[in-house]
Design a protein around this motif. Structure first.
Motif, PDB file in Angstrom:
ATOM      1  N   PRO A 100     -72.810  13.157 -37.570  1.00 15.06           N
ATOM      2  CA  PRO A 100     -72.655  14.562 -37.962  1.00 15.06           C
ATOM      3  C   PRO A 100     -73.334  14.843 -39.315  1.00 15.06           C
ATOM      4  CG  PRO A 100     -70.612  13.386 -38.328  1.00 15.06           C
ATOM      5  CD  PRO A 100     -71.542  12.418 -37.675  1.00 15.06           C
ATOM      6  N   GLU A 101     -74.575  15.274 -39.301  1.00 19.87           N
ATOM      7  CA  GLU A 101     -75.353  15.475 -40.525  1.00 19.87           C
ATOM      8  C   GLU A 101     -74.917  16.734 -41.271  1.00 19.87           C
ATOM      9  OE1 GLU A 101     -79.639  14.077 -40.723  1.00 19.87           O
ATOM     10  OE2 GLU A 101     -79.495  14.808 -38.653  1.00 19.87           O
ATOM     11  N   TRP A 102     -75.256  16.772 -42.545  1.00 17.09           N
ATOM     12  CA  TRP A 102     -74.958  17.925 -43.395  1.00 17.09           C
ATOM     13  C   TRP A 102     -75.926  17.931 -44.574  1.00 17.09           C
ATOM     14  CZ3 TRP A 102     -73.864  15.842 -48.134  1.00 17.09           C
ATOM     15  CH2 TRP A 102     -73.341  14.541 -48.158  1.00 17.09           C
ATOM     16  N   THR A 103     -76.030  19.084 -45.245  1.00 23.19           N
ATOM     17  CA  THR A 103     -76.869  19.198 -46.435  1.00 23.19           C
ATOM     18  C   THR A 103     -76.049  19.503 -47.690  1.00 23.19           C
ATOM     19  OG1 THR A 103     -77.276  21.554 -46.000  1.00 23.19           O
ATOM     20  CG2 THR A 103     -78.871  19.965 -45.099  1.00 23.19           C
ATOM     21  N   SER A 104     -74.854  20.027 -47.501  1.00 28.00           N
ATOM     22  CA  SER A 104     -73.972  20.302 -48.635  1.00 28.00           C
ATOM     23  C   SER A 104     -72.529  20.144 -48.162  1.00 28.00           C
ATOM     24  CB  SER A 104     -74.190  21.710 -49.196  1.00 28.00           C
ATOM     25  OG  SER A 104     -73.867  22.696 -48.219  1.00 28.00           O
ATOM     26  N   GLY A 105     -71.639  19.986 -49.108  1.00 29.10           N
ATOM     27  CA  GLY A 105     -70.253  19.793 -48.718  1.00 29.10           C
ATOM     28  C   GLY A 105     -69.291  20.055 -49.858  1.00 29.10           C
ATOM     29  N   ALA A 106     -68.029  19.929 -49.544  1.00 27.36           N
ATOM     30  CA  ALA A 106     -66.966  20.078 -50.533  1.00 27.36           C
ATOM     31  C   ALA A 106     -65.785  19.241 -50.075  1.00 27.36           C
ATOM     32  CB  ALA A 106     -66.555  21.541 -50.678  1.00 27.36           C
ATOM     33  N   VAL A 107     -64.997  18.794 -51.035  1.00 31.97           N
ATOM     34  CA  VAL A 107     -63.743  18.123 -50.719  1.00 31.97           C
ATOM     35  C   VAL A 107     -62.645  18.813 -51.506  1.00 31.97           C
ATOM     36  CG1 VAL A 107     -62.411  15.987 -50.797  1.00 31.97           C
ATOM     37  CG2 VAL A 107     -64.841  15.902 -50.244  1.00 31.97           C
ATOM     38  N   ALA A 108     -61.650  19.303 -50.794  1.00 29.99           N
ATOM     39  CA  ALA A 108     -60.476  19.894 -51.423  1.00 29.99           C
ATOM     40  C   ALA A 108     -59.436  18.795 -51.607  1.00 29.99           C
ATOM     41  CB  ALA A 108     -59.920  21.019 -50.565  1.00 29.99           C
ATOM     42  N   VAL A 109     -58.845  18.753 -52.790  1.00 25.64           N
ATOM     43  CA  VAL A 109     -57.920  17.679 -53.149  1.00 25.64           C
ATOM     44  C   VAL A 109     -56.584  18.263 -53.573  1.00 25.64           C
ATOM     45  CG1 VAL A 109     -57.538  15.681 -54.639  1.00 25.64           C
ATOM     46  CG2 VAL A 109     -59.863  16.292 -53.942  1.00 25.64           C
ATOM     47  N   ILE A 110     -55.529  17.742 -52.975  1.00 26.29           N
ATOM     48  CA  ILE A 110     -54.169  18.099 -53.375  1.00 26.29           C
ATOM     49  C   ILE A 110     -53.373  16.812 -53.537  1.00 26.29           C
ATOM     50  CG2 ILE A 110     -52.021  19.250 -52.728  1.00 26.29           C
ATOM     51  CD1 ILE A 110     -53.607  21.190 -51.064  1.00 26.29           C
ATOM     52  N   ARG A 111     -52.723  16.639 -54.698  1.00 25.72           N
ATOM     53  CA  ARG A 111     -51.815  15.509 -54.899  1.00 25.72           C
ATOM     54  C   ARG A 111     -50.558  16.008 -55.572  1.00 25.72           C
ATOM     55  NH1 ARG A 111     -53.358  10.144 -58.286  1.00 25.72           N
ATOM     56  NH2 ARG A 111     -52.814  11.463 -60.058  1.00 25.72           N
ATOM     57  N   ASP A 112     -49.402  15.617 -55.041  1.00 28.96           N
ATOM     58  CA  ASP A 112     -48.145  16.085 -55.605  1.00 28.96           C
ATOM     59  C   ASP A 112     -47.591  15.087 -56.623  1.00 28.96           C
ATOM     60  OD1 ASP A 112     -46.932  14.013 -54.168  1.00 28.96           O
ATOM     61  OD2 ASP A 112     -46.193  15.325 -52.575  1.00 28.96           O
ATOM     62  N   ALA A 113     -46.422  15.392 -57.158  1.00 29.02           N
ATOM     63  CA  ALA A 113     -45.823  14.568 -58.215  1.00 29.02           C
ATOM     64  C   ALA A 113     -45.395  13.202 -57.715  1.00 29.02           C
ATOM     65  CB  ALA A 113     -44.630  15.302 -58.830  1.00 29.02           C
ATOM     66  N   GLU A 114     -45.293  13.029 -56.395  1.00 33.37           N
ATOM     67  CA  GLU A 114     -44.925  11.736 -55.820  1.00 33.37           C
ATOM     68  C   GLU A 114     -46.146  10.936 -55.390  1.00 33.37           C
ATOM     69  OE1 GLU A 114     -42.008  10.317 -55.756  1.00 33.37           O
ATOM     70  OE2 GLU A 114     -41.089  12.034 -56.769  1.00 33.37           O
ATOM     71  N   ASP A 115     -47.334  11.365 -55.816  1.00 33.68           N
ATOM     72  CA  ASP A 115     -48.594  10.663 -55.568  1.00 33.68           C
ATOM     73  C   ASP A 115     -49.074  10.754 -54.121  1.00 33.68           C
ATOM     74  OD1 ASP A 115     -48.468   9.795 -58.264  1.00 33.68           O
ATOM     75  OD2 ASP A 115     -47.250   8.097 -57.678  1.00 33.68           O
ATOM     76  N   ASN A 116     -48.516  11.685 -53.347  1.00 34.84           N
ATOM     77  CA  ASN A 116     -49.029  11.931 -51.998  1.00 34.84           C
ATOM     78  C   ASN A 116     -50.295  12.755 -52.109  1.00 34.84           C
ATOM     79  OD1 ASN A 116     -46.705  10.747 -50.599  1.00 34.84           O
ATOM     80  ND2 ASN A 116     -45.578  12.518 -51.350  1.00 34.84           N
ATOM     81  N   ILE A 117     -51.408  12.216 -51.621  1.00 38.88           N
ATOM     82  CA  ILE A 117     -52.697  12.877 -51.787  1.00 38.88           C
ATOM     83  C   ILE A 117     -53.260  13.309 -50.433  1.00 38.88           C
ATOM     84  CG2 ILE A 117     -54.017  10.715 -51.702  1.00 38.88           C
ATOM     85  CD1 ILE A 117     -55.886  11.966 -53.838  1.00 38.88           C
ATOM     86  N   GLU A 118     -53.880  14.473 -50.415  1.00 40.34           N
ATOM     87  CA  GLU A 118     -54.519  15.003 -49.213  1.00 40.34           C
ATOM     88  C   GLU A 118     -55.958  15.368 -49.556  1.00 40.34           C
ATOM     89  OE1 GLU A 118     -54.050  18.670 -45.968  1.00 40.34           O
ATOM     90  OE2 GLU A 118     -52.587  18.417 -47.588  1.00 40.34           O
ATOM     91  N   LEU A 119     -56.917  14.849 -48.771  1.00 43.05           N
ATOM     92  CA  LEU A 119     -58.325  15.165 -48.944  1.00 43.05           C
ATOM     93  C   LEU A 119     -58.798  15.942 -47.727  1.00 43.05           C
ATOM     94  CD1 LEU A 119     -59.716  11.699 -50.166  1.00 43.05           C
ATOM     95  CD2 LEU A 119     -58.828  13.580 -51.550  1.00 43.05           C
ATOM     96  N   LEU A 120     -59.424  17.088 -47.972  1.00 47.00           N
ATOM     97  CA  LEU A 120     -59.953  17.909 -46.883  1.00 47.00           C
ATOM     98  C   LEU A 120     -61.470  18.016 -47.044  1.00 47.00           C
ATOM     99  CD1 LEU A 120     -59.568  19.773 -44.447  1.00 47.00           C
ATOM    100  CD2 LEU A 120     -59.202  21.670 -46.050  1.00 47.00           C
ATOM    101  N   PRO A 121     -62.245  17.246 -46.269  1.00 49.31           N
ATOM    102  CA  PRO A 121     -63.706  17.307 -46.369  1.00 49.31           C
ATOM    103  C   PRO A 121     -64.265  18.470 -45.549  1.00 49.31           C
ATOM    104  CG  PRO A 121     -63.074  15.622 -44.786  1.00 49.31           C
ATOM    105  CD  PRO A 121     -61.790  16.206 -45.320  1.00 49.31           C
ATOM    106  N   LEU A 122     -65.200  19.194 -46.141  1.00 50.80           N
ATOM    107  CA  LEU A 122     -65.835  20.343 -45.489  1.00 50.80           C
ATOM    108  C   LEU A 122     -67.337  20.244 -45.709  1.00 50.80           C
ATOM    109  CD1 LEU A 122     -63.352  22.942 -46.977  1.00 50.80           C
ATOM    110  CD2 LEU A 122     -63.367  22.212 -44.591  1.00 50.80           C
ATOM    111  N   PHE A 123     -68.110  20.754 -44.751  1.00 58.02           N
ATOM    112  CA  PHE A 123     -69.559  20.616 -44.846  1.00 58.02           C
ATOM    113  C   PHE A 123     -70.276  21.916 -44.468  1.00 58.02           C
ATOM    114  CE2 PHE A 123     -67.776  16.438 -44.091  1.00 58.02           C
ATOM    115  CZ  PHE A 123     -68.353  15.708 -45.110  1.00 58.02           C
ATOM    116  N   ASP A 124     -71.448  22.083 -45.088  1.00 59.08           N
ATOM    117  CA  ASP A 124     -72.337  23.225 -44.856  1.00 59.08           C
ATOM    118  C   ASP A 124     -71.581  24.541 -44.954  1.00 59.08           C
ATOM    119  OD1 ASP A 124     -74.415  21.492 -44.756  1.00 59.08           O
ATOM    120  OD2 ASP A 124     -74.580  21.453 -42.578  1.00 59.08           O
ATOM    121  N   GLU A 125     -71.622  25.418 -43.941  1.00 59.15           N
ATOM    122  CA  GLU A 125     -71.006  26.743 -44.093  1.00 59.15           C
ATOM    123  C   GLU A 125     -69.485  26.669 -44.257  1.00 59.15           C
ATOM    124  OE1 GLU A 125     -72.147  26.684 -39.639  1.00 59.15           O
ATOM    125  OE2 GLU A 125     -72.543  25.501 -41.435  1.00 59.15           O
ATOM    126  N   ASP A 126     -68.848  25.621 -43.690  1.00 56.55           N
ATOM    127  CA  ASP A 126     -67.407  25.462 -43.897  1.00 56.55           C
ATOM    128  C   ASP A 126     -67.114  25.230 -45.377  1.00 56.55           C
ATOM    129  OD1 ASP A 126     -67.246  25.652 -41.176  1.00 56.55           O
ATOM    130  OD2 ASP A 126     -66.783  23.528 -40.825  1.00 56.55           O
TER     131      ASP A 126
END
Length: 273
Positions: A100-126
């Motif tokens: 799955p190719e892409w030219t640009s992207g973003a990663v949204a990061v959320i981590r709470d006080a208990e160190d639970n982390i969530e990464l949401l990778p997004l690419f191109d128009e997303d």
């Protein structure tokens, strides 16, 4: 139709999400973000990146401080962490070149006080349509060592903490052995040529293998958020700062720190000279 939908090709979204997760882990992107977030604290940010020739470069960080503490990446490790993240994103780009190719992207990061982390990778128009405002807020509560109340308390007690630090440094290494008795209220120090007994208050324990601090008091010492939570993630430096602050507030003169048991766990206590 966005980038994510175009990659499905008849697959269920959950299946492709798992595939993206494998790409992130194989490239070390997940570890790079953990490093950027630091050893503890609430995080909420979006990092954008794009291909620039043969390399992948970070282009934007979208974040803001949260009212209960945290939000942006850990400032103490941001410069080193960003370099590691760019290396991981380069690897991700190469790994995905035949998929799955892409030219640009973003990663949204959320981590709470208990160190639970969530990464949401997004690419191109997303990625282009992603916004910090779309992310959930991981709290309150925030992490006890990041709250404005705690930071203000440290700033207001700076002079007293400096005295505690000086006296603690002077005392360190002056004993050959130690023990705690009388319901954790007396510290006994064996100096080789004699024994001294000191009024004492056990504060807590720090566990380097898990990076967590735990209060050892039956009741909170003070009506503060940092005292109300029984245990939380921390570093040794942060725990020493907390110990010195607590020692000042108790009216004691120095901070006792020693390893105990068979491992590297550390007990902390306030000592009256």
């Amino acid at each position: 139709m966005g980038w994510f939908e175009r990659q499905l090709n008849g697959r269920e979204p959950e299946e492709f999400e798992k595939e993206l997760g494998r790409y992130l882990r194989a490239a070390g992107v997940d570890k790079a973000f953990q490093r950027l977030c630091g050893p503890y604290g609430v995080r909420r940010f979006v990092i954008r990146f794009e291909k620039q020739g043969e390399q992948t470069r970070l282009t934007e960080l979208e974040t803001h401080a949260l009212p209960f503490g945290g939000g942006p990446p850990d400032p103490r490790g941001a410069e080193e962490g960003i370099g590691a993240l760019e290396i991981a994103l380069d690897r991700l780009c190469r790994n995905m070149a035949t998929g799955p190719e892409w030219t640009s992207g973003a990663v949204a990061v959320i981590r709470d006080a208990e160190d639970n982390i969530e990464l949401l990778p997004l690419f191109d128009e997303d990625a282009a349509n992603a916004s910090l405002a779309d992310l959930d807020v991981p709290g309150p509560p925030g992490h006890p060592l990041e709250g404005p109340e705690y930071k203000n308390r440290v700033a207001s007690e700076e002079a007293g903490m400096a005295q505690i630090h000086a006296e603690t440094s002077r005392r360190r290494g002056s004993w050959n052995g130690w023990s705690i008795g009388d319901d954790d209220r007396v510290l006994v120090l064996d100096h080789g040529n004699g024994v001294t007994r000191h009024k004492f208050q056990v504060l807590g324990t720090f566990h380097p293998d898990t990076g967590r601090y735990a209060w050892a008091t039956n009741e909170p010492l003070f009506p503060d958020a940092v005292c109300e939570k029984e245990s939380f993630s921390a570093t040794l430096d942060a725990v020493m700062e907390l110990g010195m602050l607590t020692t000042v507030r108790l009216g004691a003169q120095w901070l006792f720190l020693e390893t105990y048991g068979e491992g590297d766990d550390i007990v902390l206590g306030a000592v009256w000279a």
